[in-house]
Design a protein around this motif. Structure first.
Motif, short mmCIF file in Angstrom:
data_model
loop_
_atom_site.label_atom_id
_atom_site.label_comp_id
_atom_site.label_asym_id
_atom_site.label_seq_id
_atom_site.Cartn_x
_atom_site.Cartn_y
_atom_site.Cartn_z
N GLY A 181 0.79 -1.23 0.00
CA GLY A 181 0.00 0.00 0.00
C GLY A 181 0.82 1.28 0.00
N TYR A 182 2.13 1.18 -0.13
CA TYR A 182 3.04 2.33 -0.12
C TYR A 182 2.73 3.25 -1.30
CZ TYR A 182 7.79 4.32 0.59
OH TYR A 182 8.87 5.12 0.85
N CYS A 183 2.40 4.50 -1.01
CA CYS A 183 2.01 5.48 -2.04
C CYS A 183 2.89 6.72 -1.98
CB CYS A 183 0.57 5.92 -1.82
SG CYS A 183 -0.67 4.65 -2.08
N LEU A 184 2.87 7.47 -3.07
CA LEU A 184 3.49 8.79 -3.13
C LEU A 184 2.41 9.82 -3.44
CD1 LEU A 184 5.86 6.74 -3.77
CD2 LEU A 184 7.01 8.72 -4.73
N VAL A 185 2.45 10.92 -2.72
CA VAL A 185 1.52 12.03 -2.89
C VAL A 185 2.34 13.22 -3.37
CG1 VAL A 185 -0.13 13.57 -1.73
CG2 VAL A 185 0.06 11.17 -1.01
N CYS A 186 1.95 13.79 -4.52
CA CYS A 186 2.78 14.80 -5.17
C CYS A 186 1.93 15.95 -5.70
CB CYS A 186 3.51 14.20 -6.37
SG CYS A 186 4.10 12.53 -6.16
N PRO A 187 2.49 17.16 -5.69
CA PRO A 187 1.81 18.21 -6.45
C PRO A 187 1.94 17.86 -7.94
CG PRO A 187 3.91 19.01 -5.60
CD PRO A 187 3.72 17.64 -5.06
N ARG A 188 0.92 18.12 -8.70
CA ARG A 188 0.95 17.80 -10.13
C ARG A 188 2.04 18.60 -10.84
NH1 ARG A 188 -1.65 15.36 -13.93
NH2 ARG A 188 -3.40 14.68 -12.70
N GLU A 189 2.10 19.91 -10.53
CA GLU A 189 3.15 20.76 -11.13
C GLU A 189 4.49 20.45 -10.48
OE1 GLU A 189 2.51 24.96 -11.18
OE2 GLU A 189 0.40 24.73 -11.73
N HIS A 231 9.43 27.16 -0.25
CA HIS A 231 9.48 28.30 -1.16
C HIS A 231 8.64 28.13 -2.43
CE1 HIS A 231 13.17 29.12 1.21
NE2 HIS A 231 12.66 30.32 1.18
N ASP A 232 8.35 26.89 -2.82
CA ASP A 232 7.66 26.67 -4.09
C ASP A 232 6.15 26.45 -3.95
OD1 ASP A 232 10.10 26.90 -5.30
OD2 ASP A 232 10.33 24.78 -5.76
N LEU A 233 5.68 26.36 -2.72
CA LEU A 233 4.25 26.19 -2.48
C LEU A 233 3.73 27.36 -1.66
CD1 LEU A 233 4.00 22.46 -1.27
CD2 LEU A 233 3.51 23.33 -3.54
N THR A 234 2.53 27.79 -2.00
CA THR A 234 1.87 28.76 -1.12
C THR A 234 1.37 27.99 0.11
OG1 THR A 234 -0.33 28.42 -2.05
CG2 THR A 234 1.08 30.09 -3.13
N LYS A 235 0.99 28.71 1.12
CA LYS A 235 0.44 28.07 2.31
C LYS A 235 -0.80 27.26 1.94
CE LYS A 235 -1.23 29.08 6.97
NZ LYS A 235 -1.51 30.14 7.94
N ALA A 236 -1.66 27.81 1.11
CA ALA A 236 -2.88 27.12 0.70
C ALA A 236 -2.55 25.84 -0.08
CB ALA A 236 -3.76 28.04 -0.13
N ARG A 273 -3.47 22.03 1.16
CA ARG A 273 -4.22 21.14 0.27
C ARG A 273 -3.47 19.82 0.07
NH1 ARG A 273 -8.34 18.54 -1.68
NH2 ARG A 273 -8.38 18.31 -3.93
N LEU A 274 -2.17 19.90 -0.15
CA LEU A 274 -1.37 18.69 -0.33
C LEU A 274 -1.38 17.85 0.95
CD1 LEU A 274 0.42 17.28 -2.45
CD2 LEU A 274 2.37 18.51 -1.47
N GLN A 275 -1.28 18.51 2.09
CA GLN A 275 -1.32 17.78 3.36
C GLN A 275 -2.69 17.18 3.63
OE1 GLN A 275 1.30 16.81 5.32
NE2 GLN A 275 2.25 17.56 3.44
N GLU A 276 -3.74 17.83 3.13
CA GLU A 276 -5.08 17.24 3.24
C GLU A 276 -5.11 15.90 2.49
OE1 GLU A 276 -9.77 18.12 2.23
OE2 GLU A 276 -8.24 19.39 1.32
N MET A 277 -4.49 15.84 1.33
CA MET A 277 -4.43 14.59 0.57
C MET A 277 -3.63 13.53 1.32
SD MET A 277 -6.22 15.08 -2.18
CE MET A 277 -7.31 16.17 -1.29
N VAL A 278 -2.53 13.93 1.95
CA VAL A 278 -1.73 13.01 2.76
C VAL A 278 -2.57 12.49 3.93
CG1 VAL A 278 0.27 12.85 4.33
CG2 VAL A 278 0.50 14.01 2.11
N TYR A 279 -3.32 13.37 4.56
CA TYR A 279 -4.17 13.00 5.70
C TYR A 279 -5.25 12.00 5.27
CZ TYR A 279 -7.76 13.45 9.30
OH TYR A 279 -8.71 13.19 10.26
#
Length: 170
Positions: free
Chosen positions: A56-64, A71-76, A80-86
């Motif tokens: 079940g080992y997965c990777l969660v990534c920003p599409r871009e 520095h490359d992600l806004t707080k929002a 959002r990415l952490q919501e997907m991890v959660y």
């Protein structure tokens, strides 16, 4: 837990320094970088690890292509990415009756620079000496899961993920 097979770390390291970004190529559906997709939307892509050390080992990534978390992600975008991890963590914990779900971010500017989070369920009953870093390190072997079983596993996780995501958004 399924028996692990040896992993050729040297060959893997030789390849990652010279090939294009595997996450960008996976998101673009390049057949040479195929991974079993669990979920994707306009911002995120989630797929099974090609070299799983845990079922079940997965990777969660920003599409871009983003490289630097701070520095490359806004707080929002980060939230959002952490919501997907959660959501994925909840799904993996339930599907695999996991003792713990490990989450970490790996990569470097030299290779695998695309920001990504590893999310892996640790089964109950794994001896302490085989938990934590030991459980995640490919150097200790990887699970061999055939393509048909990987596809079924991705579908199983996807179904549960979509249900959990819907319940989170109610």
């Amino acid at each position: 837990m399924t028996e692990r097979q040896p992993f050729d770390l040297d060959a893997y390291l030789d390849g990652i320094e010279t090939r294009p970004c595997f996450i960008c190529r996976c998101a673009a559906r390049d057949p040479a970088f195929f991974h079993h997709l669990v979920y994707e939307d306009a911002d995120t892509i989630i797929f099974l690890s090609k070299y799983p050390t845990l079922q079940g080992y997965c990777l969660v990534c920003p599409r871009e292509h983003r490289e630097d978390l701070s520095h490359d992600l806004t707080k929002a975008e980060y939230i959002r990415l952490q919501e997907m991890v959660y959501v994925l963590s909840r799904v993996l914990k339930n599907l695999f009756d996991a003792e713990r779900v490990y989450v970490l971010s790996l990569g470097s500017r030299q290779a695998n620079s695309h920001l990504h989070f590893h999310v892996a369920p640790l089964p109950k009953g794994v001896p302490l000496a085989q938990q934590q870093y030991h459980a995640l390190m490919a150097e200790n072997g990887v699970l061999h899961i055939d393509d048909e079983d990987m596809a079924a596993l991705a579908q199983r996780i996807r179904t549960a993920f979509l249900a959990e995501l819907a319940s989170q958004n109610e």
